[in-house]
Design an enzyme around this catalytic site. Structure first.
Site, PDB file in Angstrom:
ATOM      1  CG  HIS A   1      -1.869   1.227   1.127  1.00 41.29           C
ATOM      2  ND1 HIS A   1      -2.986   1.261   0.330  1.00 41.29           N
ATOM      3  CD2 HIS A   1      -1.781   2.452   1.721  1.00 41.29           C
ATOM      4  CE1 HIS A   1      -3.562   2.448   0.428  1.00 41.29           C
ATOM      5  NE2 HIS A   1      -2.849   3.186   1.269  1.00 41.29           N
TER       6      HIS A   1
ATOM      7  CG  HIS B   1       0.591  10.833   1.560  1.00 36.12           C
ATOM      8  ND1 HIS B   1       0.360  10.043   0.458  1.00 36.12           N
ATOM      9  CD2 HIS B   1      -0.152  10.286   2.562  1.00 36.12           C
ATOM     10  CE1 HIS B   1      -0.485   9.083   0.766  1.00 36.12           C
ATOM     11  NE2 HIS B   1      -0.804   9.205   2.044  1.00 36.12           N
TER      12      HIS B   1
END
Length: 341
Positions: free
Chosen positions: A270, A297
């Site tokens: 993931h 991120h």
């Protein structure tokens, strides 16, 4: 296979033509193939709730013109303020999701999973309509987005693809976490994670993003979190839409989500899915080796900012047939789409 190429006739140079004419030999045209940009053939819709807001969310992917790129459009707002190009420089950094904000203050959060699906399916141009400030989380992976996109098909357009080719290493750090881009002739993803919970522990994986590997290997891997972090997130107004059905929740050695894991190393898969979605904000397919360790991120966005600050570290190249099989999304086959509810 959904990768599309087109023949483009190129006449050989005038000196060669004159040479052939003097020898009474026929003119021969050299032929190359350009990899064409693509969009989705027809609109596809999705509905669910936002992972962090918990609010109902609807999303629709619709075709877009050549050279449009991916553009998010808030359909609940006025046309003058509603559009957010999927670009690295519009990211308002957050550790838990990727959030775009335009000059008018309009935002769309949790764009990484739909971005990964678009990149992984080889879609270069699309409008992503959203009726609120967050993309629906669906099952916590990209699999349902992939199923919807490929059920409509990929449409070849009339302009060639331009890819971002990494020429020199670029690296960023935040504490023990780091991310790097190095030269490579495909998009190669390499990721490592370390968690105290034994259910995750230390995981490492490397995958080439050509030959449909995103769809086959990564697209069904769900977002995950530690049970110890849930109360903290919710106290800060996050993960309000999170459930055991749209996230893998771990507690020490235990997997609390029904059905357990889809892959033994679902967590690192993931993280690679997230990285592909975040790298999609470069605006063009990337040819390079991405390496991340404990990266999230914000760090991947740091990496893109560092890359675009270094004009000597990359070049834009027009893709021909020799590159067609090396681009993200090349070699996607319908039969390899993971079957998830």
């Amino acid at each position: 296979m959904f990768q599309v190429v087109a023949k483009i006739e190129l006449s050989i140079c005038g000196r060669a033509l004159k040479h052939l004419a003097n020898q009474n030999k026929p003119c021969v045209c050299a032929t190359v193939r350009a990899v064409l940009q693509t969009t989705i053939k027809s609109p596809v819709s999705f509905e669910g709730s936002g992972l962090h807001s918990g609010a109902s969310a609807r999303l629709r992917v619709v075709p877009a013109d050549c050279d449009s790129g991916i553009v998010f459009r808030r359909v609940d707002l006025a046309p003058a303020v509603c559009e957010l190009p999927a670009r690295w420089d519009l990211v308002d950094q957050s550790p838990l999701c990727t959030r775009l904000v335009n000059a008018h203050g309009t935002s769309v959060a949790t764009v990484e999973h739909i971005m990964a699906a678009l990149v992984g399916c080889g879609i270069h141009n699309a409008i992503v309509e959203v009726d609120g400030p967050e993309v629906p989380i669906l099952d916590g992976s990209s699999a349902l987005f992939v199923q919807g996109i490929l059920s409509k098909g990929v449409w070849a357009q009339h302009r060639p693809v331009k890819a971002l080719k990494v020429l020199k290493p670029v690296e960023v750090h935040r504490g023990e976490a780091w991310a790097r881009l190095r030269p490579h002739n495909t998009l190669l993803l390499e990721f490592g994670i370390e968690f105290e919970d034994a259910a995750i522990g230390v995981q490492k994986k490397t995958l080439n993003m050509s030959n449909g590997s995103f769809v086959r290997e990564l697209s069904d891997s769900r977002t995950f979190c530690r049970k110890a972090d849930i109360d903290s997130m919710r106290a800060n107004g996050l993960a309000l839409g999170g459930t055991l059905e749209n996230a893998v929740v771990v507690d020490g050695e235990k997997i609390l989500s029904p059905g357990g894991l889809r892959h033994r190393d679902e967590a690192v898969r993931h993280k690679m899915l997230d990285a592909l979605g975040d790298l999609g904000l470069a605006g063009s397919p990337i040819l390079g080796h991405y390496q991340g360790f404990r990266a999230g991120h914000a760090l991947t966005n740091d990496l893109l900012r560092a890359l675009f600050d270094r004009t000597d570290a990359f070049e834009m190249v027009e893709c021909d047939s020799e590159m067609s099989s090396r681009l993200p999304g090349a070699g996607v086959h319908w039969g390899e789409i993971p079957k998830v509810a």
